[in-house]
Motif scaffolding. Structure first.
Motif, mmCIF file in Angstrom:
data_model
loop_
_atom_site.group_PDB
_atom_site.id
_atom_site.type_symbol
_atom_site.label_atom_id
_atom_site.label_comp_id
_atom_site.label_asym_id
_atom_site.label_seq_id
_atom_site.Cartn_x
_atom_site.Cartn_y
_atom_site.Cartn_z
ATOM 1 N N PRO A 129 -8.170 -21.609 -8.451
ATOM 2 C CA PRO A 129 -7.110 -22.360 -9.136
ATOM 3 C C PRO A 129 -5.722 -21.741 -8.951
ATOM 4 O O PRO A 129 -4.714 -22.428 -9.048
ATOM 5 N N VAL A 130 -5.679 -20.443 -8.696
ATOM 6 C CA VAL A 130 -4.431 -19.710 -8.493
ATOM 7 C C VAL A 130 -4.794 -18.407 -7.791
ATOM 8 O O VAL A 130 -5.925 -17.930 -7.917
ATOM 9 N N VAL A 131 -3.854 -17.868 -7.035
ATOM 10 C CA VAL A 131 -4.050 -16.582 -6.377
ATOM 11 C C VAL A 131 -2.897 -15.682 -6.807
ATOM 12 O O VAL A 131 -1.741 -16.114 -6.841
ATOM 13 N N PHE A 132 -3.220 -14.449 -7.150
ATOM 14 C CA PHE A 132 -2.197 -13.489 -7.551
ATOM 15 C C PHE A 132 -2.050 -12.439 -6.461
ATOM 16 O O PHE A 132 -3.044 -11.890 -5.996
ATOM 17 N N LEU A 133 -0.793 -12.165 -6.087
ATOM 18 C CA LEU A 133 -0.513 -11.135 -5.094
ATOM 19 C C LEU A 133 0.129 -9.938 -5.779
ATOM 20 O O LEU A 133 1.063 -10.101 -6.575
ATOM 21 N N ALA A 134 -0.388 -8.757 -5.473
ATOM 22 C CA ALA A 134 0.240 -7.506 -5.904
ATOM 23 C C ALA A 134 1.044 -7.029 -4.699
ATOM 24 O O ALA A 134 0.516 -6.375 -3.806
ATOM 25 N N ASP A 135 2.320 -7.420 -4.682
ATOM 26 C CA ASP A 135 3.180 -7.135 -3.544
ATOM 27 C C ASP A 135 4.144 -5.992 -3.867
ATOM 28 O O ASP A 135 4.005 -5.329 -4.894
ATOM 29 N N ARG A 136 5.099 -5.761 -3.007
ATOM 30 C CA ARG A 136 6.037 -4.651 -3.199
ATOM 31 C C ARG A 136 6.759 -4.773 -4.543
ATOM 32 O O ARG A 136 6.863 -3.792 -5.286
ATOM 33 N N ALA A 137 7.250 -5.948 -4.882
ATOM 34 C CA ALA A 137 7.957 -6.132 -6.152
ATOM 35 C C ALA A 137 7.036 -5.882 -7.345
ATOM 36 O O ALA A 137 7.477 -5.399 -8.380
ATOM 37 N N MET A 180 4.824 -3.648 -7.577
ATOM 38 C CA MET A 180 4.648 -2.209 -7.712
ATOM 39 C C MET A 180 5.931 -1.476 -8.105
ATOM 40 O O MET A 180 5.867 -0.370 -8.640
ATOM 41 N N GLU A 181 7.084 -2.078 -7.840
ATOM 42 C CA GLU A 181 8.345 -1.359 -8.017
ATOM 43 C C GLU A 181 8.932 -1.425 -9.425
ATOM 44 O O GLU A 181 9.694 -0.561 -9.802
ATOM 45 N N GLY A 182 8.637 -2.426 -10.186
ATOM 46 C CA GLY A 182 9.256 -2.589 -11.492
ATOM 47 C C GLY A 182 8.736 -1.621 -12.534
ATOM 48 O O GLY A 182 7.690 -0.989 -12.365
ATOM 49 N N ALA A 183 9.490 -1.523 -13.630
ATOM 50 C CA ALA A 183 9.067 -0.664 -14.739
ATOM 51 C C ALA A 183 7.765 -1.189 -15.356
ATOM 52 O O ALA A 183 6.917 -0.420 -15.778
ATOM 53 N N LYS A 184 7.643 -2.518 -15.395
ATOM 54 C CA LYS A 184 6.419 -3.150 -15.885
ATOM 55 C C LYS A 184 5.801 -3.919 -14.726
ATOM 56 O O LYS A 184 6.492 -4.657 -14.028
ATOM 57 N N PRO A 185 4.498 -3.780 -14.513
ATOM 58 C CA PRO A 185 3.863 -4.456 -13.384
ATOM 59 C C PRO A 185 3.970 -5.978 -13.483
ATOM 60 O O PRO A 185 3.865 -6.558 -14.569
ATOM 61 N N TYR A 224 0.817 -1.220 0.000
ATOM 62 C CA TYR A 224 0.000 0.000 0.000
ATOM 63 C C TYR A 224 0.845 1.261 0.000
ATOM 64 O O TYR A 224 0.386 2.321 0.384
ATOM 65 N N ARG A 225 2.068 1.167 -0.510
ATOM 66 C CA ARG A 225 2.956 2.323 -0.496
ATOM 67 C C ARG A 225 2.719 3.286 -1.656
ATOM 68 O O ARG A 225 3.074 4.450 -1.552
ATOM 69 N N ASP A 226 2.135 2.800 -2.768
ATOM 70 C CA ASP A 226 2.062 3.620 -3.970
ATOM 71 C C ASP A 226 0.763 3.335 -4.724
ATOM 72 O O ASP A 226 0.662 2.336 -5.444
ATOM 73 N N ASP A 227 -0.213 4.209 -4.586
ATOM 74 C CA ASP A 227 -1.499 4.006 -5.266
ATOM 75 C C ASP A 227 -1.387 4.110 -6.781
ATOM 76 O O ASP A 227 -2.130 3.449 -7.510
ATOM 77 N N GLU A 228 -0.471 4.939 -7.277
ATOM 78 C CA GLU A 228 -0.278 5.035 -8.726
ATOM 79 C C GLU A 228 0.244 3.713 -9.289
ATOM 80 O O GLU A 228 -0.173 3.282 -10.369
ATOM 81 N N ALA A 229 1.148 3.075 -8.574
ATOM 82 C CA ALA A 229 1.669 1.769 -9.013
ATOM 83 C C ALA A 229 0.542 0.732 -9.015
ATOM 84 O O ALA A 229 0.451 -0.097 -9.924
ATOM 85 N N TRP A 230 -0.326 0.774 -8.021
ATOM 86 C CA TRP A 230 -1.481 -0.124 -7.974
ATOM 87 C C TRP A 230 -2.374 0.093 -9.193
ATOM 88 O O TRP A 230 -2.848 -0.864 -9.807
ATOM 89 N N GLN A 231 -2.576 1.342 -9.574
ATOM 90 C CA GLN A 231 -3.386 1.646 -10.754
ATOM 91 C C GLN A 231 -2.732 1.097 -12.020
ATOM 92 O O GLN A 231 -3.430 0.647 -12.944
#
Length: 153
Positions: A95-103, A105-110, A21-28
């Protein structure tokens, strides 16, 4: 309190859990990547594009949660993970769970961290492109067309 949605659908939607939850723009940016349809039939042109339905868990209670935290919540009997006996203790319906974690959000491509909820899966969680892989992976795992480890190559 950390709560995850239950499912008993034959073909459940894609499950995405935000843990950073450090960067809402990255989440978007992650959500925008997931909003891009994937091509499941190259010969079908635009008619072969598909987006999976997505259940987004966007609750700060999940901040800094690990894959183990998410799996524990999914496989708990009160969360649809069986009735407590060993035979169906790991059955959660996803069948699978996806996590939107720190990594993620940090990369050039999500990216997303793909986690198998199958207690018998020996493949560790691994990172996938949020733009290219999640929809295809979810679809193929939901219909048992491929196995979790096949996407990590």
């Amino acid at each position: 309190m950390r709560v995850l949605p239950k499912t008993d659908a034959d073909y459940p939607p894609l499950l995405l859990v935000r843990t950073d939850y450090r960067d809402d723009e990255a989440w978007q940016r992650v959500l925008a990547a997931l909003d891009t349809p994937w091509v499941f039939d190259e010969s079908d042109g635009d008619n072969g594009r598909l987006k999976e339905d997505i259940v987004r868990v966007d609750d700060p209670a999940w901040a800094d949660a690990t894959p183990a935290d998410v799996l524990a919540a999914l496989t708990a009997p009160e969360n649809g993970g069986g009735d407590g006996d060993e035979e169906d203790a790991g059955e959660c319906g996803w069948p699978v769970v996806f996590l939107a974690d720190r990594a993620s959000m940090e990369g050039a491509k999500p990216t997303l961290l793909a986690v198998s909820p199958d207690p018998e899966e020996e493949t560790a969680p691994y990172r996938i492109s949020a733009l290219e892989t999640p929809h295809a992976m979810h679809c193929n795992l939901a219909i048992a067309n491929m196995d979790f480890d096949e996407f990590g190559d």
